[in-house]
Enzyme design. Structure first.
Site, PDB file in Angstrom:
ATOM      1  N   GLY A   1       0.780  -1.068   0.179  1.00 59.26           N
ATOM      2  CA  GLY A   1      -0.043  -0.022   0.116  1.00 59.26           C
ATOM      3  C   GLY A   1       0.747   1.318  -0.092  1.00 59.26           C
ATOM      4  O   GLY A   1       0.184   2.409   0.320  1.00 59.26           O
TER       5      GLY A   1
ATOM      6  N   GLY B   1       2.897  -3.465  -4.398  1.00 58.38           N
ATOM      7  CA  GLY B   1       2.393  -3.968  -5.586  1.00 58.38           C
ATOM      8  C   GLY B   1       2.648  -2.680  -6.578  1.00 58.38           C
ATOM      9  O   GLY B   1       3.471  -2.590  -7.452  1.00 58.38           O
ATOM     10  N   ARG B   2       1.757  -1.578  -6.190  1.00 58.80           N
ATOM     11  CA  ARG B   2       1.750  -0.499  -7.093  1.00 58.80           C
ATOM     12  C   ARG B   2       3.259   0.323  -6.990  1.00 58.80           C
ATOM     13  O   ARG B   2       3.466   0.761  -8.055  1.00 58.80           O
ATOM     14  CB  ARG B   2       0.600   0.624  -6.339  1.00 58.80           C
ATOM     15  CG  ARG B   2      -0.256   0.897  -7.360  1.00 58.80           C
ATOM     16  CD  ARG B   2      -1.487   1.777  -6.894  1.00 58.80           C
ATOM     17  NE  ARG B   2      -1.356   3.061  -7.042  1.00 58.80           N
ATOM     18  CZ  ARG B   2      -1.277   3.613  -8.092  1.00 58.80           C
ATOM     19  NH1 ARG B   2      -1.705   3.141  -9.113  1.00 58.80           N
ATOM     20  NH2 ARG B   2      -1.111   5.038  -8.316  1.00 58.80           N
TER      21      ARG B   2
ATOM     22  N   ARG C   1      -9.404   1.989 -14.013  1.00 53.46           N
ATOM     23  CA  ARG C   1      -9.316   2.384 -12.563  1.00 53.46           C
ATOM     24  C   ARG C   1     -10.003   3.850 -12.590  1.00 53.46           C
ATOM     25  O   ARG C   1     -10.894   3.904 -11.274  1.00 53.46           O
ATOM     26  CB  ARG C   1      -7.787   2.664 -12.237  1.00 53.46           C
ATOM     27  CG  ARG C   1      -6.918   1.391 -12.244  1.00 53.46           C
ATOM     28  CD  ARG C   1      -5.515   1.980 -11.921  1.00 53.46           C
ATOM     29  NE  ARG C   1      -5.313   1.936 -10.400  1.00 53.46           N
ATOM     30  CZ  ARG C   1      -4.980   3.219  -9.951  1.00 53.46           C
ATOM     31  NH1 ARG C   1      -4.840   4.344 -10.521  1.00 53.46           N
ATOM     32  NH2 ARG C   1      -5.210   3.259  -8.423  1.00 53.46           N
TER      33      ARG C   1
ATOM     34  N   CYS D   1     -19.050   2.721 -25.237  1.00 52.96           N
ATOM     35  CA  CYS D   1     -20.431   3.174 -25.185  1.00 52.96           C
ATOM     36  C   CYS D   1     -20.702   2.898 -23.724  1.00 52.96           C
ATOM     37  O   CYS D   1     -21.403   2.019 -23.355  1.00 52.96           O
ATOM     38  CB  CYS D   1     -21.282   2.472 -26.013  1.00 52.96           C
ATOM     39  SG  CYS D   1     -20.795   2.828 -27.748  1.00 52.96           S
ATOM     40  N   GLU D   2     -20.255   3.728 -22.764  1.00 52.77           N
ATOM     41  CA  GLU D   2     -20.451   3.921 -21.307  1.00 52.77           C
ATOM     42  C   GLU D   2     -20.159   5.328 -21.072  1.00 52.77           C
ATOM     43  O   GLU D   2     -19.309   5.661 -21.127  1.00 52.77           O
ATOM     44  CB  GLU D   2     -19.728   2.827 -20.529  1.00 52.77           C
ATOM     45  CG  GLU D   2     -19.927   1.433 -20.613  1.00 52.77           C
ATOM     46  CD  GLU D   2     -21.062   1.077 -19.856  1.00 52.77           C
ATOM     47  OE1 GLU D   2     -21.434   1.653 -18.839  1.00 52.77           O
ATOM     48  OE2 GLU D   2     -21.671  -0.268 -20.354  1.00 52.77           O
TER      49      GLU D   2
ATOM     50  N   TYR E   1      -1.915  -2.285 -12.082  1.00 55.12           N
ATOM     51  CA  TYR E   1      -3.438  -2.425 -12.239  1.00 55.12           C
ATOM     52  C   TYR E   1      -3.999  -1.629 -13.683  1.00 55.12           C
ATOM     53  O   TYR E   1      -5.116  -1.176 -13.595  1.00 55.12           O
ATOM     54  CB  TYR E   1      -4.106  -1.833 -10.975  1.00 55.12           C
ATOM     55  CG  TYR E   1      -3.688  -2.519  -9.768  1.00 55.12           C
ATOM     56  CD1 TYR E   1      -3.940  -3.827  -9.583  1.00 55.12           C
ATOM     57  CD2 TYR E   1      -2.809  -1.836  -8.839  1.00 55.12           C
ATOM     58  CE1 TYR E   1      -3.418  -4.538  -8.434  1.00 55.12           C
ATOM     59  CE2 TYR E   1      -2.261  -2.478  -7.774  1.00 55.12           C
ATOM     60  CZ  TYR E   1      -2.809  -3.672  -7.662  1.00 55.12           C
ATOM     61  OH  TYR E   1      -2.048  -4.288  -6.695  1.00 55.12           O
TER      62      TYR E   1
END
Ligand code: ADP
Ligand code: ASP
Ligand code: MG
Length: 864
Positions: free
Chosen positions: A710, A748-749, A785, A816-817, A845
């Site tokens: 984190g 991770g990130r 994200r 199309c959202e 991610y």
């Protein structure tokens, strides 16, 4: 008011923080800092009252809940509302489930009640909406304590008594409070230095909870400032002051540095949502200066609102737009000249409880606009129409937008409006009104034209105003200064931008990862001396080249699935299994069996595997993942109730886990916790380690404390960055106290986020309703994200990197959202088809979460 306490004798400062200001645990560090500064500066005797809103988005969700409950099962929505608060608690290391048990229970009960009786009365709606502020208070109190303050809690309902006991919807949902200096409240809070209370909520004389209207926390704060005769009311929000137009819609909106109460009132009434329309009155009556400032930019001075205008020459100061305006046109046909006609028609409005806003009259016609009122339903409108039709012909038009020009002496400058109004040659203006106080001139137009007209009027009449005591910098300029104060050296994608433009795809998207950056970030993690072993959480980016680079820097791997184990095997055929940490969540039995077979380190995050499949773990060494559900600074590690989270073993089940491990013949060699992501407080991992160490006291073979990951990556150049040297220094304290433990970490990130950009070429540019949309060849199919978590990624036009920003834009993809929005309100240069756009911090991610939605291929991946 001559009996008012003179300013020199006033002791209270009221600070109001809106939804976005309170939504993140880290913002409370700013809140605490501001409170401390006020207390210090006003020593001795200075006092601070903090009024806060619900966490952002929560009131909207609570407002929508009754209608959802009437349609079907709302348990997922309730879980989502709770999750917003539990996530806050988790990342602040607070025990959310216990802290919020009471409001959560009320939430469940109210929703169940609505589903049962198939009705939601205004009383119930008010009670439900009031929970937003109540949940936030509990979190806020704890955050202030964590910041070393000792706030006194005040339930706002005990202090704010509703002016009306009406059982109408407005009585419950949009009440007011009778103000005036309140010696009783002043005495009650006399002993307190710092008080925390909620906005938005009050109580009627039947002891029921009532609300002050959506956005009403500003007004609560003004009531408190009035009752306490405060020296100042500071409204802290997400923009640095009142602007000449909504800065999020109008790129050239100018900061208004000084305004009179009258002008601010007019801007608020005419749609400037930054201040609730009723909040100026109480402040003005108690002669409390009001400041509007930004929690995100506390360095900026903002807007000061007092009795005196910053400049009283006739001058337009703002353009406001109010949408959802209804027009009622009454054709009098001959009746107009009859005495009493107006009285008759206005009586109809009164009888139907419909509130009129603007009025304009002509020879044969009276047209009025109605105040936007969500409780005004079709039945009441029909009743109004029926009554009016006794006197005249009636036309009701929905969906108007009122565009108002605000400023002293507006009548004297009407001639200047003509050119801007020319665009309305072919478009109907439904109503024109010029306020009797000579502070506003309003036209009501079709909703679809409102923003464009406002933008045009602003551009011609206000944007060019020279800087002076009133007009400060524009929103775009403020953003530019923010991003041009480099808090870090140029990111790699600036230095390598020529190369990036060359390899950018003409269609679709392409992820580009910079090996040097991965190397540097991974090495920085490997260099945290107090950490014995770091395992890269490969779910963030499992690209083989990325894995190789990270491995070379000395990190191991944390995996969560057989697929990830397989990827490692393919990439590193001879990898030592002890370099791998397998931490699955709700995995099937055979996955654990396979990991044990492989000989990886293994983390178990629930009782089920140990209790149900003991034979698997005979002779195995395991690490237990716990859920760190304790606030900081507490010493007992066993709890009776833990949060019902998907991850980890609640502390109260740890004894059972230990027994199950013993029984299975497994040895627990480590404890693990991962408390949240995007953490920038360096002490966080030390605190997690301390919680783990306390829990470890009941085990005999523990030698590993895995403090999780984190590690925060800054979202932009100005965002706070995590200092790994400080993290190391903090963890060193832990090591010194507990030299027998190994400390593990699993970022991770951090090692990969900054190393990646998503490149895509501009397909189209569209201007609509005052917004510029920049369309890209890829969108949420490549990078989900922003849509999934509301994540913010820096977005730049690489082809025109050196060009100045010329206005705000929304950057969208081809999916199309409507959620296919990669970034909103970004200052961008003039941008044209074919320009290469880079979306930064996309190395984690990104590709791994992409999809073929709409059957559009997601971005491919390249390492340079
Ligand atoms: P809070 O949650 O802090 O109460 P709001 O969302 O209620 O914040 O109000 C702040 C928002 O008001 C800003 O983000 C901005 O988009 C909007 N706004 C509308 N008109 C104006 C204006 N004239 N000046 C500043 N902000 C405005
Ligand atoms: N939370 C309330 C709302 O969103 C009050 C406020 O934020 O001012 O309407
Ligand atoms: Mg507000």
């Amino acid at each position: 008011m001559t009996d008012q306490t003179p300013h020199a004798n006033r002791v209270w400062t009221v600070l109001k923080f809106g939804g976005t200001s309170v939504a993140k645990p880290e913002n409370w560090a700013v809140i605490a800092k501001l409170a401390k500064a006020r207390l210090k500066q006003d020593k001795p005797g200075g006092k601070v009252l903090i009024v806060h809103s619900a966490l952002s988005g929560v009131s909207n969700r609570l407002e929508a809940l009754p209608d959802l409950a009437l349609k079907g099962d709302v348990s997922p929505e309730i879980a989502a509302i709770k999750a917003v608060h539990l996530d806050f608690a988790e990342s602040a290391l607070l025990d959310g489930a216990t802290l919020l048990a009471e409001p959560f229970e009320i939430l469940d009960r109210l929703a169940a009640g609505i589903a049962l009786v198939r009705e939601a009365s205004p009383r119930v709606r008010a009670e439900l909406l009031a929970l937003g502020e109540q949940m936030a208070s509990r979190l806020g109190m704890e955050r202030l304590r964590q910041e070393g303050l000792s706030p006194v809690f005040l339930d706002a309902r005990d202090a704010l008594k509703a002016a009306s006991d009406s059982a109408d919807p407005s009585g419950y949902l949009s009440n007011s409070v009778i103000d005036g200096a309140d010696p009783e409240l002043q005495a009650q809070l006399g002993h307190a230095e710092l008080v925390l209370t909620q906005g938005f909520i009050a109580r009627n004389s039947r002891d029921e909870t009532v609300l002050l209207g959506r956005g009403g926390s500003d007004t609560s704060a003004a009531y408190f400032a009035n009752k306490l005769e405060a020296k100042k009311l500071e409204i802290w929000t997400d923009v640095p002051g009142l602007f000449s137009a909504d800065p999020r819609l109008t790129e050239g909106a100018r900061l208004l540095q000084a305004l009179s109460y009258d002008e601010a009132q007019e801007i608020a009434t005419m749609g400037g949502k930054v201040l609730h329309p009723r909040c100026i009155g109480p402040a003005r009556r108690a002669n409390v200066p009001v400041e509007v400032r930004s929690t995100l930019r506390p360095d900026l001075a903002g807007t000061l609102i007092t009795a005196k205008p910053g400049d009283d020459a006739p001058q337009l100061k703002a353009v406001s737009v109010k949408s959802g305006v209804r027009i009622v046109a009454m054709e009098g046909a001959g009746m107009w000249r009859q005495a009493g006609f107006l009285a008759d028609v206005f009586a109809c409005f009164k009888e139907c409880g419909v509130s009129v806003d603007l009025v304009s009259t002509s020879e044969t016609n009276v047209t009025v606009s109605l105040d936007p009122d969500p409780s005004l339903d079709q039945a009441r409108l029909d009743a109004l129409r029926a009554r009016l039709e006794r006197f005249c012909r009636v036309k009701i038009m929905d969906d108007g937008a009122a565009v108002s020009l605000v400023g002293y002496g507006v009548r004297r400058i009407l001639h200047k409006l003509a050119p801007a109004l020319e665009m309305f040659q072919d478009k109907p203006i439904r109503l024109v009104s010029q306020a009797a106080n000579d502070l506003n001139f309003t036209v009501v137009v079709d909703a679809s034209e409102g923003r464009a007209l406002a933008a045009r009027l602003h551009e011609e009449l206000i944007a060019p105003a020279p800087a002076g005591p009133v007009f400060g910098p524009s929103w775009a300029e403020l953003n530019e200064t923010a991003s041009s104060t480099p808090a870090r050296p140029d990111p790699w994608w600036v230095t390598k931008r020529e190369q990036l433009i060359e390899i950018a795809p003409q269609t679709g998207g392409r992820y580009v990862y910079d090996r040097d950056t991965i190397k540097a970030r991974a090495a920085a993690v490997a260099n945290i001396k107090s950490v014995n072993r770091a395992f890269y959480a490969m779910k963030a980016n499992p690209h083989p080249e990325v894995l190789k680079t990270i491995f070379e820097a000395g990190l191991g791997f944390e995996c969560v699935s057989p697929g990830e184990l397989m990827r490692l095997k393919d990439t590193f055929p001879d990898l030592d299994p002890k370099k791998v940490l397998f931490t699955p969540n709700f995995a099937a039995r055979h996955e654990y069996a396979a990991a044990i077979q492989l000989g990886t380190n293994l983390t178990i995050d629930g009782l089920h595997p140990l209790v149900e499949w003991p034979e698997l773990f005979k002779g195995a060494e395991v690490i237990l993942r716990i859920n760190p559900d304790r606030p900081r600074g507490h010493h007992q590690h066993v709890q009776t109730a833990g949060p019902k989270a998907k991850f980890g073993i609640p502390l109260d089940q740890l004894d059972a886990a230990r027994e199950a491990a013993d029984k299975a013949g497994a040895t627990v060699i480590g404890l693990h916790a991962h408390a949240g992501s995007g953490v920038v407080e360096a002490g966080h991992w030390r605190e997690i380690g301390a919680i783990l160490a306390r829990a470890a006291e009941d085990f005999s073979d523990i030698r590993i404390l895995n403090v999780g990951g984190g590690l925060g990556v800054p979202e932009s150049a100005e965002a706070p960055a995590l200092d790994l040297a400080l993290v190391d220094a903090e963890l060193a304290k832990l090591k010194q106290a507990l030299p027998d433990y190994e400390i593990w970490m699993e970022p991770g990130r951090y090692p990969v986020a900054e190393s990646g950009v998503l490149l895509s070429a501009v397909t189209q540019v569209k201007h609509a309703f005052g917004t510029r949309f920049i369309g890209l060849g890829t969108g949420m199919n490549s990078l989900i994200r922003p849509a999934l978590y509301g994540a913010r990624h820096e977005i730049v036009n690489l082809s025109r990197y050196d060009a100045d920003g010329t206005g705000m834009a929304s950057i969208v993809g081809p999916i199309c959202e409507s959620a296919d929005l990669l970034g909103a309100d970004r200052l961008m240069p003039d941008t044209t088809e074919g320009d290469v756009i880079a979306i930064a911090e996309a190395g984690a991610y990104g590709a791994v979460m992409s999809s073929r939605y709409n059957l559009r291929e997601p971005a491919d991946e390249v390492v340079i």
